[in-house]
Scaffold this active site. Structure first.
Site, PDB file in Angstrom:
ATOM      1  N   ASP A 226       0.643  -1.258  -0.067  1.00  0.00           N
ATOM      2  CA  ASP A 226      -0.061   0.143   0.170  1.00  0.00           C
ATOM      3  C   ASP A 226       0.829   1.375   0.064  1.00  0.00           C
ATOM      4  O   ASP A 226       1.575   1.649   0.883  1.00  0.00           O
ATOM      5  CB  ASP A 226      -0.921   0.085   1.125  1.00  0.00           C
ATOM      6  N   ARG A 254      -9.434   5.923 -15.698  1.00  0.00           N
ATOM      7  CA  ARG A 254     -10.337   5.337 -14.453  1.00  0.00           C
ATOM      8  C   ARG A 254      -9.231   5.099 -13.255  1.00  0.00           C
ATOM      9  O   ARG A 254      -8.260   4.326 -13.616  1.00  0.00           O
ATOM     10  CB  ARG A 254     -10.813   3.930 -15.249  1.00  0.00           C
ATOM     11  N   ASP A 256      -8.333   3.352 -10.127  1.00  0.00           N
ATOM     12  CA  ASP A 256      -8.774   2.137  -9.305  1.00  0.00           C
ATOM     13  C   ASP A 256      -8.705   2.538  -7.792  1.00  0.00           C
ATOM     14  O   ASP A 256      -8.047   3.219  -7.219  1.00  0.00           O
ATOM     15  CB  ASP A 256      -7.838   1.128  -9.526  1.00  0.00           C
ATOM     16  N   GLU A 284     -13.399   4.015  -9.198  1.00  0.00           N
ATOM     17  CA  GLU A 284     -13.834   2.780  -8.929  1.00  0.00           C
ATOM     18  C   GLU A 284     -14.031   2.757  -7.382  1.00  0.00           C
ATOM     19  O   GLU A 284     -13.277   2.770  -6.311  1.00  0.00           O
ATOM     20  CB  GLU A 284     -13.327   1.633  -9.226  1.00  0.00           C
TER      21      GLU A 284
END
Length: 713
Positions: A226, A254, A256, A284
């Site tokens: 992360d 886009r 994520d 998203e």
């Protein structure tokens, strides 16, 4: 801009439209492939690059990473950018009416093969990045990517890339040799790995259990390394990387996993994009069945990007596929999302994608999918079609929903539904920009209308596959006349006869029937349909699309501030380009007046930023609260709410990076500016301000920072 009118409504499509694809010579500026800020007139086709078409076998991985038969769906199967180019040039995509493609993340991914429970896994999907400034060689080279952009643009197709700045690749804190240890590279130069992370490039807080938003942001998503967005090296690197792809000519992004990254950092990321080369960006944020998600709406309304509309997808699947809800539930979802999203037309709709089971089941009636496609293509919002849906692909969860496309048939009914309806988004502004009204409804039938000026589109859907529906009392905005079904009866639709006052003659809608009727007319008065981007600093040029602006320059208003002359860089009947004036940061309504002084509608909720943005972590220590109280942050800039408790930032977090009674939050603030701020406690309408004098802090000109203070009683 709220566009669902809570009254009976119907879509009307008039006979005045020619149903061929728009040629470049015919394209109005707002519908042009060069319009990177507005996708309301587009239909997106999502391509999992590795699973679409192998145009260059020479770049296929070798050895255990590759399965040319695509039997093992966790290995590479050979799809690449040349394969997409081939399907652009042979007319498969253009023939379907596709005007934008969304491709897998193009960046270099890890080369390691990871064994999970005895099964080999590769980075075929593109989500295990190692270098955001290089390409995945299995997809192609930089030259291949440039060729893809050129080929797409030559056929009036925009290109969206997936971008996943939340993480790099799988890593283990206990085993440095696992996979590639999440290592991050900068155009080939190693920046660091997950273990021995002396630069603090990554979070080291364990894996998320998804219990809270904070837990999902600051802990690892599964075993993925992360990234720490509060680290200046990570921050600058990711913003430089997206600028590289913008320079290569992409038209959209886009993002994520936006639910799993700090919201303040993402706002600073979007400010960097919009201040550089603004493109349509959507994120998203997964929502489950019947999940509404207020944080989801807040993010879409304040981050500078829109979202994939999972709420829409889940409800459409319930109504058309699973039969677990009815048309009243569908209507309630449409009205609810129109109220919750400030710009509902910018949300991206879909019926399936790579994170869900395929809509179609292998033995299901295909009409269910065909109706869902028709409904999605004509509705407000930006429709996205998952590759292979037009070929009735089926499959469960990952990886079965990511199989190789079985064929490129242009004769399937689903392909033809898309082919007939997709062009309407460019030819009838009611579909791109119109308000939505329900006109007739029962459990199985929904008839709804889109309207923009005098342009109308009406859609009628009977989801009952066994019983026809008798329709009486239907009233639309269609002028008097007879209207053919745009689908040409493909889904058993019929002609609609409309009398005076928009009253339609009674008719029978066939079992499983779907019809689309339309009417187009010139728009005489200025009418705004879309503004993009919806967040930027003064001096940035934004695009206003609509109809009836005229050919001579008029005036654009940001609140009461008028912009005219040279600060309007372009003025055409369907599009205006204007520089944001030097106004204070805050929320503004935009309107247009033509050269004759006739005013347009108001387009609301445009955010003017106070300047370039950086992400700063605000930390306050020893702030105790009573049960039900939460801590918030406010200050003397619009990004902190301008001292208004109702606009304060928060609620702040206190569990992962810092623990109660210490609180923290990452916020996008103006770069290089000296900021005054305070914290406050809120419980319902009760506000308790921090005592003492205002805290002060000068934000960095770039990178990130942390400001740590003590609560003042």
């Amino acid at each position: 801009m709220k566009k669902f009118l809570k009254m009976t409504a119907a879509f009307s499509l008039g006979l005045s439209l020619a149903f061929g694809l728009f040629s470049p010579a015919q394209a109005a500026p707002d519908t042009s492939v060069s319009n990177k800020q507005n996708f309301s007139t587009d239909v997106i086709y999502q391509i999992f690059t590795d699973r679409f078409s192998d145009g260059n076998p020479a770049n296929n991985p070798t050895g255990a990473a590759f399965d040319g038969t695509c039997t093992n769906l966790r290995l590479y199967c050979g799809g690449d950018w040349q394969g997409i180019i081939n399907k652009i040039n042979d007319g498969y995509l253009t023939g379907m009416g596709v005007t934008a493609i969304w491709i897998s993340q193009p960046v270099e991914n890890i080369y390691s093969i990871i064994n999970y429970s005895g099964v080999n896994n590769t980075a075929y999907h593109g989500y295990w990045a190692r270098d955001f400034k290089k390409t995945n060689p299995a997809y192609g080279t930089i030259a291949d990517f440039q060729n893809l952009i050129a080929a797409a643009h030559a056929k009036n197709i925009k290109v969206i890339i997936d971008f996943a700045p939340n993480h790099t690749s799988p890593a283990s804190s206990d085993q440095p040799s696992f996979a590639e240890n999440g290592r991050l590279y900068d155009n080939g130069t190693l920046l660091g790995g997950y273990t021995n992370d002396t630069q603090n490039l990554f979070h080291h807080n364990g894996g998320t259990d998804f219990s809270t938003t904070e837990n999902g942001i600051y802990k690892n998503l599964y075993d993925l390394a992360d990234l720490n967005h509060n680290n200046s090296t990570s921050d600058v690197y990711l913003k430089d990387a997206i600028k590289m792809w913008l320079d290569l000519g992409i038209d959209g992004i886009r993002m994520d996993a936006v639910k799993h990254m700090p919201f303040g950092w993402q706002k600073s990321f979007m400010a960097a994009v919009n201040n550089y080369k603004p493109v349509f960006t959507f994120g998203e944020w997964f929502l489950g069945v019947n999940e509404v998600g207020p944080e989801n709406h807040k993010f879409a309304n304040e981050s500078g990007m829109s979202l994939l509309d999972f709420r829409f997808a889940q409800k459409v699947r319930q109504v058309f596929r699973d039969n677990t809800d009815n048309m009243y539930g569908l209507k309630a979802m449409l009205e609810g999302s129109a109220a919750d999203y400030a710009q509902v037309d910018d949300q991206v709709t879909f019926i399936d994608n790579h994170d869900m089971e395929r809509f179609h089941a292998s033995n299901a009636n295909r009409r269910k999918l065909e109706q869902a496609l028709a409904f999605t293509l004509i509705l407000a919002r930006v429709p996205a079609i998952y590759y292979g849906t037009e070929q009735y692909m089926s499959g469960g969860t990952d990886p079965d929903n990511r199989a190789r496309i079985p064929s490129f048939s242009t004769s399937t009914t689903a392909y033809q539904v898309i082919q007939k309806l997709a062009p309407l988004r460019k030819s009838n502004p009611a579909i791109a920009y119109g308000s939505t009204q329900e006109r007739w409804i029962n459990n199985d039938v929904l008839i709804y209308e889109r309207k923009f000026g005098s342009n109308v589109a009406v859609v009628a859907v009977n989801r009952n596959l066994n019983a026809p529906a008798s329709i009486s009392g239907l009233v639309t905005s269609l002028p008097q006349g007879s209207y053919n079904d745009v689908l040409g009866g493909l889904l058993n639709g019929n002609t609609l006869t409309v009398g005076s006052g928009g009253a339609a003659s009674n008719f029978t809608l066939a079992a499983g029937g779907t019809a689309v009727w339309q009417y187009t007319a010139a728009t005489a008065t200025p009418t705004i349909g879309h503004v993009g981007p919806m967040m930027a600093k003064p001096g940035v040029t934004i695009t206003i699309d609509g109809r009836g602006f005229g050919s001579s320059k008029g005036t654009v208003y940001f609140g009461t501030t008028a912009v005219s002359g040279a600060n309007i860089t372009s003025w055409e009947d369907t599009q205006i380009k204007v520089k944001i004036p030097a106004v204070a940061g805050g929320i503004y309504n935009i309107k247009v007046a033509n050269a004759a002084g006739t005013a347009s509608n108001v387009y609301d909720n445009f955010e003017v930023l106070s300047g370039d943005q950086v992400s700063v972590r605000f930390v306050v220590n020893n702030a105790t609260t009573a049960l039900g109280q939460n801590l918030y942050l406010t200050g003397n800039v619009s990004e902190l709410g301008n001292w208004d408790p109702a606009k304060a930032i928060g609620p702040m977090y206190n569990q992962v990076v810092y623990q109660y009674p210490n609180w923290y939050y990452d916020v996008s603030v103006p770069a290089g500016k000296t900021i005054e701020f305070k914290f406050l406690k809120k419980q319902g309408s009760t506000v308790t301000w921090e005592g003492g004098s205002n805290h002060t802090f000068t934000a960095p000109s770039s990178g990130t920072a942390t400001i740590n203070v003590n609560w003042q009683p």
